[in-house]
Design a protein around this motif. Structure first.
Motif, PDB file in Angstrom:
ATOM      1  N   UNK A 149       0.821  -1.206   0.000  1.00  0.00           N
ATOM      2  CA  UNK A 149       0.000   0.000   0.000  1.00  0.00           C
ATOM      3  C   UNK A 149       0.856   1.258   0.000  1.00  0.00           C
ATOM      4  N   UNK A 150       0.356   2.252  -0.744  1.00  0.00           N
ATOM      5  CA  UNK A 150       0.949   3.588  -0.776  1.00  0.00           C
ATOM      6  C   UNK A 150      -0.065   4.590  -0.230  1.00  0.00           C
ATOM      7  N   UNK A 151       0.444   5.574   0.534  1.00  0.00           N
ATOM      8  CA  UNK A 151      -0.382   6.664   1.071  1.00  0.00           C
ATOM      9  C   UNK A 151       0.229   7.987   0.625  1.00  0.00           C
ATOM     10  N   UNK A 178      -0.109  -3.116  -6.195  1.00  0.00           N
ATOM     11  CA  UNK A 178       0.071  -1.866  -5.463  1.00  0.00           C
ATOM     12  C   UNK A 178      -1.301  -1.243  -5.223  1.00  0.00           C
ATOM     13  N   UNK A 179      -1.661  -1.094  -3.966  1.00  0.00           N
ATOM     14  CA  UNK A 179      -2.900  -0.410  -3.605  1.00  0.00           C
ATOM     15  C   UNK A 179      -2.576   1.047  -3.286  1.00  0.00           C
ATOM     16  N   UNK A 180      -3.163   1.954  -4.040  1.00  0.00           N
ATOM     17  CA  UNK A 180      -3.001   3.388  -3.789  1.00  0.00           C
ATOM     18  C   UNK A 180      -4.216   3.864  -3.007  1.00  0.00           C
ATOM     19  N   UNK A 201      -4.890  12.228  -8.736  1.00  0.00           N
ATOM     20  CA  UNK A 201      -4.659  11.074  -9.602  1.00  0.00           C
ATOM     21  C   UNK A 201      -4.373  11.454 -11.050  1.00  0.00           C
ATOM     22  N   UNK A 202      -4.213  12.728 -11.331  1.00  0.00           N
ATOM     23  CA  UNK A 202      -3.976  13.168 -12.709  1.00  0.00           C
ATOM     24  C   UNK A 202      -2.775  12.486 -13.365  1.00  0.00           C
ATOM     25  N   UNK A 203      -1.652  12.257 -12.636  1.00  0.00           N
ATOM     26  CA  UNK A 203      -0.502  11.616 -13.286  1.00  0.00           C
ATOM     27  C   UNK A 203      -0.677  10.123 -13.562  1.00  0.00           C
ATOM     28  N   UNK A 204      -1.778   9.531 -13.102  1.00  0.00           N
ATOM     29  CA  UNK A 204      -1.908   8.081 -13.180  1.00  0.00           C
ATOM     30  C   UNK A 204      -1.904   7.562 -14.614  1.00  0.00           C
ATOM     31  N   UNK A 215       0.106  -3.767 -11.735  1.00  0.00           N
ATOM     32  CA  UNK A 215      -1.276  -3.970 -11.326  1.00  0.00           C
ATOM     33  C   UNK A 215      -1.565  -3.046 -10.144  1.00  0.00           C
ATOM     34  N   UNK A 216      -2.591  -2.211 -10.286  1.00  0.00           N
ATOM     35  CA  UNK A 216      -2.908  -1.191  -9.279  1.00  0.00           C
ATOM     36  C   UNK A 216      -4.351  -1.363  -8.834  1.00  0.00           C
ATOM     37  N   UNK A 217      -4.581  -1.164  -7.550  1.00  0.00           N
ATOM     38  CA  UNK A 217      -5.945  -1.077  -7.028  1.00  0.00           C
ATOM     39  C   UNK A 217      -6.092   0.264  -6.317  1.00  0.00           C
TER      40      UNK A 217
END
Length: 310
Positions: A149-151, A178-180, A201-204, A215-217
Motif C-alpha cells: 500500500x501507498x499513502x 500496489x494499492x493506492x 490522480x492526474x498523473x496516473x 497492477x494497481x488497485x
C-alpha cells in the motif's frame, strides 16, 4: 429468482429504518420500533451470505484521532468472520503516520500471523523515505507479500515523483499488487489542524503508459474520480477498484455500467467504516448473481492467483 434479483434479502430502506428513520409525521421524524427493526437488520446481515467474501480493504491497529468499534484485531476478526469474510487484505494504520516502515511492517506481519487463516498482510511502502527499496525487498522477499500500500497524500508526495514510478516498476517486475489509498477520511470530518486532501490522480494515466505491466488497485477513491475517468485508467492498464466510499442507491449498478465488473472488488474499509455498509451496497444491488459473486470474492481471488502464478 430472476437474474436481476439479489439473494441477499435486505435493502437500503431496512438499513435506514434500523437507524431510526421510519418516516415523517407532521414534519417530524418518527422513531417507532427502532430496537425491533435493528434486530431484524442484524439478523439479515449476520446470515451466511450466498458466497464467501474477500475483503480487499481492511486495516489493523488504531486511528489516532478517535477510537473505533473494531480497532483491536480480535474484535475486527470477530466482525469479519461474523459477516462471512474468508480472507481480508490487511494494511496497517500505523503505516499512515509512522516513519519507521520496517517496524510498521514487522508488527503487521506478527499480528496477521495470529490469524493467518484470515488476514493477508499488505505492507506499507513510503518512497519518500531513505532506503525504501529495502522495505520493499523485505516485504516481498522475506515475508512473501503480494500486496503493498501507498499513502501519497499522508506521506507528502505526488504520483509524478520519480520514486513512485520506481516502486511501480519494481512491483511490475515482482508481480506485486500496489494499492493506492486515495483518501482516508472525508475532509469535513478531519481535525482542523490535520487536513489532508485526496490524492491527485492526474498523473496516473501517464504512469500506466510508462509501466504498463503494473497492477494497481485504487482504494477509497469514488468521491475523487468519476466512473468515466476510472474506465479510461482501466483501459490504459491493469487497474482495479474497491467498493468503499461508493455512495448512493444503485451506486454499484452505475459503476459496473461504465467500467468492467471484472475490475471491481469488495472492500469494507473497516475499522474506519462500518462493515455492514459495504455489505449492504452489494446486498441491495440489482446485479445478476454471477456478477455479485465475482465482486464478492471471485475478482480478488483471480487477481491474486494471477500474481502468485507469476
Amino acid at each position: 429468482m430472476n437474474g436481476s434479483e439479489s439473494p441477499w434479502r435486505l435493502d437500503r430502506r431496512a438499513f435506514l429504518v434500523s437507524a431510526g428513520i421510519m418516516g415523517t409525521t407532521r414534519g417530524r421524524v418518527a422513531f417507532a420500533r427502532i430496537p425491533e427493526e435493528q434486530d431484524t437488520l442484524l439478523e439479515h446481515l449476520e446470515q451466511e451470505p450466498p458466497w464467501p467474501l474477500v475483503d480487499t480493504n481492511v486495516s489493523l491497529f488504531r486511528w489516532p484521532f478517535r477510537r473505533l468499534p473494531n480497532d483491536t484485531t480480535q474484535k475486527l476478526v470477530t466482525t469479519l468472520r461474523c459477516y462471512g469474510v474468508v480472507e481480508a487484505w490487511a494494511g496497517s494504520l500505523e503505516g499512515v503516520f509512522h516513519a519507521d516502515m520496517k517496524g510498521v511492517n514487522e508488527r503487521l506481519m506478527e499480528e496477521c500471523a495470529r490469524w493467518s487463516d484470515l488476514l493477508r498482510p499488505c505492507g506499507t511502502i513510503h518512497p519518500g523515505l531513505p532506503d525504501w527499496e529495502e522495505d520493499f525487498r523485505q516485504c516481498v522477499d522475506d515475508w512473501g507479500m503480494k500486496v503493498l500500500r501507498l499513502f501519497p497524500n499522508y506521506h507528502g508526495y505526488s504520483l509524478d515523483r520519480p520514486e513512485v514510478e520506481a516502486v511501480l516498476l519494481m512491483a511490475a517486475k515482482r508481480r506485486v499488487l500496489v494499492q493506492i489509498v486515495v483518501e482516508m477520511e472525508d475532509p469535513r470530518t478531519q481535525p482542523r489542524l490535520f487536513r489532508v486532501p485526496p490524492v491527485n490522480l492526474a498523473p496516473l494515466e501517464q504512469l500506466l503508459k510508462r509501466v504498463p505491466d503494473v497492477t494497481i488497485m485504487l482504494l477509497n477513491g469514488h468521491r475523487t474520480y468519476s466512473p468515466t475517468q476510472l474506465r479510461r485508467w482501466m483501459e490504459s492498464g491493469r487497474v482495479f477498484v474497491d467498493l468503499s466510499m461508493l455512495e448512493g442507491v444503485g451506486g454499484i449498478e452505475r459503476l459496473v455500467g461504465t467500467v468492467s465488473a471484472e475490475r471491481v472488488c469488495f472492500g469494507s474499509f473497516v475499522p474506519l467504516f462500518y462493515f455492514a455498509a459495504a455489505r449492504l451496497k452489494l446486498a441491495e444491488s440489482r446485479l445478476a448473481p454471477e456478477v455479485q459473486q465475482a465482486i464478492a470474492s471471485g475478482n480478488a481471488r483471480r487477481l491474486l492467483e494471477g500474481l502468485l502464478a507469476g
